[in-house]
Design a protein around this motif. Sequence first.
Motif, PDB file in Angstrom:
ATOM      1  N   GLU A   4       7.720  17.676  -6.404  1.00  0.00           N
ATOM      2  CA  GLU A   4       7.235  17.898  -5.052  1.00  0.00           C
ATOM      3  C   GLU A   4       6.752  19.337  -5.003  1.00  0.00           C
ATOM      4  O   GLU A   4       7.517  20.276  -5.200  1.00  0.00           O
ATOM      5  CB  GLU A   4       8.368  17.677  -4.037  1.00  0.00           C
ATOM      6  CG  GLU A   4       7.939  17.919  -2.618  1.00  0.00           C
ATOM      7  CD  GLU A   4       9.099  17.804  -1.634  1.00  0.00           C
ATOM      8  OE1 GLU A   4       8.839  17.984  -0.428  1.00  0.00           O
ATOM      9  OE2 GLU A   4      10.238  17.574  -2.056  1.00  0.00           O
ATOM     10  N   ARG A   5       5.464  19.514  -4.788  1.00  0.00           N
ATOM     11  CA  ARG A   5       4.872  20.843  -4.730  1.00  0.00           C
ATOM     12  C   ARG A   5       4.856  21.271  -3.260  1.00  0.00           C
ATOM     13  O   ARG A   5       4.326  20.571  -2.409  1.00  0.00           O
ATOM     14  CB  ARG A   5       3.492  20.816  -5.359  1.00  0.00           C
ATOM     15  CG  ARG A   5       3.640  20.470  -6.846  1.00  0.00           C
ATOM     16  CD  ARG A   5       2.393  20.206  -7.577  1.00  0.00           C
ATOM     17  NE  ARG A   5       2.520  19.457  -8.795  1.00  0.00           N
ATOM     18  CZ  ARG A   5       3.221  19.765  -9.876  1.00  0.00           C
ATOM     19  NH1 ARG A   5       3.956  20.839  -9.893  1.00  0.00           N
ATOM     20  NH2 ARG A   5       3.222  19.007 -10.937  1.00  0.00           N
ATOM     21  N   ASN A   7       4.038  24.054  -0.365  1.00  0.00           N
ATOM     22  CA  ASN A   7       3.198  25.184   0.016  1.00  0.00           C
ATOM     23  C   ASN A   7       3.273  25.352   1.528  1.00  0.00           C
ATOM     24  O   ASN A   7       2.444  24.814   2.265  1.00  0.00           O
ATOM     25  CB  ASN A   7       1.756  24.954  -0.462  1.00  0.00           C
ATOM     26  CG  ASN A   7       1.698  24.938  -1.970  1.00  0.00           C
ATOM     27  OD1 ASN A   7       2.043  25.911  -2.624  1.00  0.00           O
ATOM     28  ND2 ASN A   7       1.300  23.809  -2.538  1.00  0.00           N
ATOM     29  N   PRO A  14      -2.077  28.972  -1.454  1.00  0.00           N
ATOM     30  CA  PRO A  14      -2.064  29.238  -2.889  1.00  0.00           C
ATOM     31  C   PRO A  14      -3.396  28.865  -3.533  1.00  0.00           C
ATOM     32  O   PRO A  14      -4.035  27.895  -3.144  1.00  0.00           O
ATOM     33  CB  PRO A  14      -0.939  28.343  -3.404  1.00  0.00           C
ATOM     34  CG  PRO A  14      -0.909  27.204  -2.442  1.00  0.00           C
ATOM     35  CD  PRO A  14      -1.299  27.789  -1.102  1.00  0.00           C
ATOM     36  N   SER A  18       1.439  26.773  -7.138  1.00  0.00           N
ATOM     37  CA  SER A  18       2.208  26.255  -6.010  1.00  0.00           C
ATOM     38  C   SER A  18       3.282  27.273  -5.673  1.00  0.00           C
ATOM     39  O   SER A  18       3.835  27.915  -6.568  1.00  0.00           O
ATOM     40  CB  SER A  18       2.860  24.915  -6.367  1.00  0.00           C
ATOM     41  OG  SER A  18       1.870  23.932  -6.587  1.00  0.00           O
ATOM     42  N   HIS A  19       3.595  27.411  -4.378  1.00  0.00           N
ATOM     43  CA  HIS A  19       4.634  28.366  -3.984  1.00  0.00           C
ATOM     44  C   HIS A  19       6.004  27.919  -4.480  1.00  0.00           C
ATOM     45  O   HIS A  19       6.825  28.757  -4.870  1.00  0.00           O
ATOM     46  CB  HIS A  19       4.660  28.552  -2.472  1.00  0.00           C
ATOM     47  CG  HIS A  19       3.551  29.426  -1.972  1.00  0.00           C
ATOM     48  ND1 HIS A  19       3.493  30.769  -2.228  1.00  0.00           N
ATOM     49  CD2 HIS A  19       2.450  29.141  -1.238  1.00  0.00           C
ATOM     50  CE1 HIS A  19       2.420  31.290  -1.673  1.00  0.00           C
ATOM     51  NE2 HIS A  19       1.759  30.314  -1.064  1.00  0.00           N
ATOM     52  N   VAL A  21       8.146  24.378  -6.490  1.00  0.00           N
ATOM     53  CA  VAL A  21       8.097  23.046  -7.089  1.00  0.00           C
ATOM     54  C   VAL A  21       9.530  22.539  -7.164  1.00  0.00           C
ATOM     55  O   VAL A  21      10.398  23.185  -7.759  1.00  0.00           O
ATOM     56  CB  VAL A  21       7.488  23.073  -8.515  1.00  0.00           C
ATOM     57  CG1 VAL A  21       7.546  21.680  -9.139  1.00  0.00           C
ATOM     58  CG2 VAL A  21       6.053  23.586  -8.474  1.00  0.00           C
ATOM     59  N   SER A  71       1.443  17.914 -16.136  1.00  0.00           N
ATOM     60  CA  SER A  71       1.997  17.678 -14.798  1.00  0.00           C
ATOM     61  C   SER A  71       3.512  17.845 -14.764  1.00  0.00           C
ATOM     62  O   SER A  71       4.103  17.928 -13.684  1.00  0.00           O
ATOM     63  CB  SER A  71       1.600  16.290 -14.286  1.00  0.00           C
ATOM     64  OG  SER A  71       2.175  15.282 -15.085  1.00  0.00           O
ATOM     65  N   ARG A 103      -4.905  19.801 -11.878  1.00  0.00           N
ATOM     66  CA  ARG A 103      -4.784  20.490 -10.591  1.00  0.00           C
ATOM     67  C   ARG A 103      -3.386  20.399  -9.986  1.00  0.00           C
ATOM     68  O   ARG A 103      -3.180  20.788  -8.848  1.00  0.00           O
ATOM     69  CB  ARG A 103      -5.796  19.922  -9.603  1.00  0.00           C
ATOM     70  CG  ARG A 103      -7.214  20.267  -9.965  1.00  0.00           C
ATOM     71  CD  ARG A 103      -8.183  19.718  -8.928  1.00  0.00           C
ATOM     72  NE  ARG A 103      -9.542  20.111  -9.213  1.00  0.00           N
ATOM     73  CZ  ARG A 103     -10.120  21.219  -8.754  1.00  0.00           C
ATOM     74  NH1 ARG A 103      -9.451  22.037  -7.990  1.00  0.00           N
ATOM     75  NH2 ARG A 103     -11.362  21.496  -9.067  1.00  0.00           N
ATOM     76  N   GLU A 104      -2.427  19.864 -10.727  1.00  0.00           N
ATOM     77  CA  GLU A 104      -1.045  19.834 -10.245  1.00  0.00           C
ATOM     78  C   GLU A 104      -0.388  21.117 -10.742  1.00  0.00           C
ATOM     79  O   GLU A 104       0.226  21.161 -11.802  1.00  0.00           O
ATOM     80  CB  GLU A 104      -0.330  18.598 -10.763  1.00  0.00           C
ATOM     81  CG  GLU A 104      -0.880  17.314 -10.161  1.00  0.00           C
ATOM     82  CD  GLU A 104      -0.145  16.092 -10.627  1.00  0.00           C
ATOM     83  OE1 GLU A 104       0.958  16.224 -11.205  1.00  0.00           O
ATOM     84  OE2 GLU A 104      -0.668  15.002 -10.425  1.00  0.00           O
ATOM     85  N   TYR A 105      -0.528  22.177  -9.951  1.00  0.00           N
ATOM     86  CA  TYR A 105      -0.127  23.505 -10.391  1.00  0.00           C
ATOM     87  C   TYR A 105       1.382  23.698 -10.330  1.00  0.00           C
ATOM     88  O   TYR A 105       2.026  23.305  -9.365  1.00  0.00           O
ATOM     89  CB  TYR A 105      -0.798  24.575  -9.529  1.00  0.00           C
ATOM     90  CG  TYR A 105      -2.301  24.530  -9.594  1.00  0.00           C
ATOM     91  CD1 TYR A 105      -2.972  24.882 -10.752  1.00  0.00           C
ATOM     92  CD2 TYR A 105      -3.054  24.128  -8.502  1.00  0.00           C
ATOM     93  CE1 TYR A 105      -4.358  24.849 -10.823  1.00  0.00           C
ATOM     94  CE2 TYR A 105      -4.437  24.094  -8.559  1.00  0.00           C
ATOM     95  CZ  TYR A 105      -5.087  24.461  -9.716  1.00  0.00           C
ATOM     96  OH  TYR A 105      -6.446  24.416  -9.773  1.00  0.00           O
ATOM     97  N   ALA A 107       4.740  26.365 -10.164  1.00  0.00           N
ATOM     98  CA  ALA A 107       5.000  27.679  -9.592  1.00  0.00           C
ATOM     99  C   ALA A 107       4.614  28.685 -10.671  1.00  0.00           C
ATOM    100  O   ALA A 107       4.892  28.469 -11.854  1.00  0.00           O
ATOM    101  CB  ALA A 107       6.478  27.810  -9.219  1.00  0.00           C
TER     102      ALA A 107
END
Length: 132
Positions: A4-5, A7, A14, A18-19, A21, A71, A103-105, A107
């Motif tokens: 769970e990302r 933000n 961001p 991600s801020h 995870v 990911s 694109r699933e960044y 932290a």
Amino acid sequence: MTAERINPPELSPPTGFSHAVVATGSRVVFLAGQTALDADGKVVGESLPDQFEKALDNLLTALAAAGGTPSDLARVTVYATDIAAYRTHAPELGRIWRESAGREYPAMAVVEVVRLWDDQAAVELDGFAVLP
């Protein structure tokens, strides 16, 4: 892994990270710092983007060998010897990241350091992943 990302709207939006995870899984993989070393142990890449691409490839290769995918990355730290150059190349580095890791960044943090283990290295990436 389920990730769970998070933000929060109270924080600056961001860009390329991600801020937070929240990762749930059964295996944690700690990834050693990777620079732009080739299979012969030589630093390759003349430019920061070239070295970033190789270092990221090395990190993802280690992750894949452990059974993970991009990911699954929960945290990545980037160590750069020239933060101004890193910022200048940020759009290109972001493109390299998206092409290699998606694109699933995770932290992330970028930290400027005086030097890395190999004098020629301009960037190093480490991190950890949570696998299902």
